[in-house]
Design a protein around this motif. Sequence first.
Motif, PDB file in Angstrom:
ATOM      1  N   LYS A   1       1.546   0.755  -3.146  1.00 50.21           N
ATOM      2  CA  LYS A   1       0.341   1.144  -2.110  1.00 50.21           C
ATOM      3  C   LYS A   1      -0.503   2.220  -3.063  1.00 50.21           C
ATOM      4  CE  LYS A   1      -0.113   4.016   1.837  1.00 50.21           C
ATOM      5  NZ  LYS A   1       0.609   5.002   2.808  1.00 50.21           N
ATOM      6  N   ASN A   2       0.216   2.894  -3.994  1.00 53.17           N
ATOM      7  CA  ASN A   2      -0.370   3.919  -4.810  1.00 53.17           C
ATOM      8  C   ASN A   2      -1.382   3.131  -5.698  1.00 53.17           C
ATOM      9  OD1 ASN A   2       0.915   6.140  -3.662  1.00 53.17           O
ATOM     10  ND2 ASN A   2       2.607   6.178  -5.392  1.00 53.17           N
ATOM     11  N   GLN A   3      -0.860   2.066  -6.470  1.00 51.11           N
ATOM     12  CA  GLN A   3      -1.749   1.491  -7.274  1.00 51.11           C
ATOM     13  C   GLN A   3      -3.198   1.055  -6.493  1.00 51.11           C
ATOM     14  OE1 GLN A   3      -1.504   0.742 -11.017  1.00 51.11           O
ATOM     15  NE2 GLN A   3      -0.519   2.497 -10.119  1.00 51.11           N
ATOM     16  N   VAL A   4      -2.969   0.302  -5.173  1.00 45.11           N
ATOM     17  CA  VAL A   4      -4.066  -0.158  -4.725  1.00 45.11           C
ATOM     18  C   VAL A   4      -4.884   1.043  -4.195  1.00 45.11           C
ATOM     19  CG1 VAL A   4      -4.861  -1.322  -2.497  1.00 45.11           C
ATOM     20  CG2 VAL A   4      -2.776  -1.974  -3.909  1.00 45.11           C
ATOM     21  N   GLU A   5      -4.486   2.183  -3.719  1.00 43.26           N
ATOM     22  CA  GLU A   5      -5.096   3.167  -3.420  1.00 43.26           C
ATOM     23  C   GLU A   5      -6.041   3.754  -4.445  1.00 43.26           C
ATOM     24  OE1 GLU A   5      -2.402   5.218   0.319  1.00 43.26           O
ATOM     25  OE2 GLU A   5      -2.280   5.860  -1.947  1.00 43.26           O
ATOM     26  N   GLY A   6      -5.394   4.028  -5.655  1.00 45.08           N
ATOM     27  CA  GLY A   6      -6.039   4.335  -6.658  1.00 45.08           C
ATOM     28  C   GLY A   6      -7.197   3.392  -7.243  1.00 45.08           C
ATOM     29  N   GLY A   7      -6.869   2.201  -7.083  1.00 43.95           N
ATOM     30  CA  GLY A   7      -7.872   1.233  -7.692  1.00 43.95           C
ATOM     31  C   GLY A   7      -9.253   1.231  -6.801  1.00 43.95           C
TER      32      GLY A   7
END
Length: 740
Positions: free
Chosen positions: A640-646
């Motif tokens: 989730k953090n990776q998608v949010e950051g992207g």
Amino acid sequence: MSTKENKFTFSRRNFLKTSALASGGIMIGFNLLSACKPNVTPSVDIENLNFNDFNAFIKISNEGYVTIFSPNPEIGQGVKTSMPMLIAEELDVEWNKVHVAQAPLDTKNYQRQLAGGSQSIRFGWEALRQTGATTKQMLVNAAAVKWNVDAATCSASKGIITNAKGETLGYGDVVNEAALLEVPENVTLKKPSEFTIIGTNAINVDLPKIVTGKPLFGLDYVAEGMLYASVLRPPVFGQELVSFDASEAKKVNGVIDVITIGDKVRKFKEAGKSNWTFKMSSTDKVVVIAKNTWATIKGKKALNAKWKNVAKLESTETHDKELTKILDSKDITVRREDGNVEKAFAQADKIVEKTYHSPFLPHNCLEPMNFYANVTPEKVHLVGPVQTAEFAAIVASEMLGYDLDKVHVEMTRMGGGFGRRLYGDFAYEALEISNAIKKPVKMISTREDDMTTGVYRPAIKYRIAASIKDNKITGYHLKEAAINSNMYGLIPNFFPAGCIPNYKVSTGNYKSDITTGAWRAPYTNFLAFAEQSFFDELAQELNIDAVQLRIDLLQNVKGTKDEKIEYSGQRMEDTIKLAAEKGGWGKAKEGVYQGFSAYYSHNTHVAELAEVVIKDGLPVVTKVVAAVDCGIVVNPTGAKNQVEGGVLDGIGHAMYGDLTFKDGKPSNKNFDTYRLIRMNETPKVEVHFVENELSPTGLGEPGLPPAGGAVANAIHKALGKRMYKQPFIAELKKEENIVG
């Protein structure tokens, strides 16, 4: 439907290397990173337990705790947490009993010690699990020998081995015996329904050290006797050093010496040994050596250097004209061609053609470039934040003439990478400096160094044309004009390849002295905006819902026998439908405008719905709903953090990011003038994962590409204006450049 993502497998021996130890034991290597305990503080200090060497990569304490060495670089993508989860799952050890340590570069026992392309989990999925399962089986076999029973009658769970009588032994009780056994050739992996660690939330294993300021990053690294160095590079691309005056720099308290470097680089390049990570000019550079960071940076500012032009000094205005010439030219390379695009265009009722523009962008890593080097007659010791440690070792070996086994590279955690640290120029500078002064040294760059003398996302133009016949899309031609290089070979096979019968992708580039390279989701970071904006415009031309148009097109690629097609029509459709459902497509409240985008990259399908409101005449992104099909999600929190950051990265740069050049000099040198998205401008990001039991795919990058298109399409709904050039806000402030 393409099955490439399902066919992608590695044999154990491609990824897992085994060899007998002198004692008759075994060595198990795997490409994993760190592991940690999710929510509960361990009752013991795991790091300081006495561990038994099971092999070179796994240690097990008498208490049953496990240390796993992490070969791959951690740049914030979370693999230092998620990859060890794969091993711990099959090893059947409790997650809170796992400690992870960063391994140094070791090409004999690990493969692909590299961070790039969002491929770490995808490459390691099967091999890492096999590593855990193999280790568990060896421990079970050792216990069976101790009990003098058949290993098949024993089982293991949570680090405890149990026999048919109910007797138990801990992993720590049999670790030494297990290390002497033969490595099992075939082990059974768990079914997804049996997972107890994979698919559960795990906190970043480095988080306690990060929030308490413990040393982890390259800038934290300190060695006895270490000096500091700051490098003065040409202030303009296309210049080289003539002379310098170091008298004022040497007056700075703490400055030890001022030297030049560059000779080793020139000889290395002249020998034709440089590789793709070697983005360095041949000019001399001035280096200030000092006792501390403050002194070396202050000393560099006091230098008086003279430079001369050795190439035409480039400007954004020139780049714009040259890229347009390429788009207008017929002499460009065809990357993929289906059917007959020219015929489809000739027979069309209508042709829609648009051109999209993107600027150069710096990488903006929070941690500026830095590296430690210590060159001695016996060996070369390198330590620092680099995404390509193996290439750094090879360059060090060949540049200085050392045998490769005399080069020792250690990797630190990185304060951001985004592709910038794929290129080891900063490490090679540290290497040449240490070799020159014969002392250990850390080279440190400033933010200004990063932004003005670094490696950039290349400026690119896309021209997209589509033919319409009988209210259907019959032809499609994508042209790319880029600075220095073009899209990598898989991209022409992404959507909409296979969806349109007459389809063509052509590319051309303009050679520049400005250094360019990979930037998070290379090429697709801008191409996705261009194509997804274009399809939104086509939907308007065809008077069809934008989401429905994409779904209709995907029906044409389902069941394809074209092995080159990189994406799955069905998986993309499912992802689109999930985003539309969760985002409430077509159900926005009054004053809220929605835009949709869907894109496939790094083996992952992503769809995003953006919501925009208008404040003071300008768009404000308030919410983004993202649907992602990345196969099995190993660590939902990290994913989730990776998608949010992207998503936030994609929105921020599409809205604000810009870097221009005038006579070879960048327009911005720090964040006081370079615009990034601000905390109060970040929208709510809601992430949903498509549930399936397919092997995991990339996640560090694919959330970024669709973001710009979703926002651009929402802006059109809100203002009736199409975005053809990034950054959007700058374009909206000059109305005459918006349309056309």
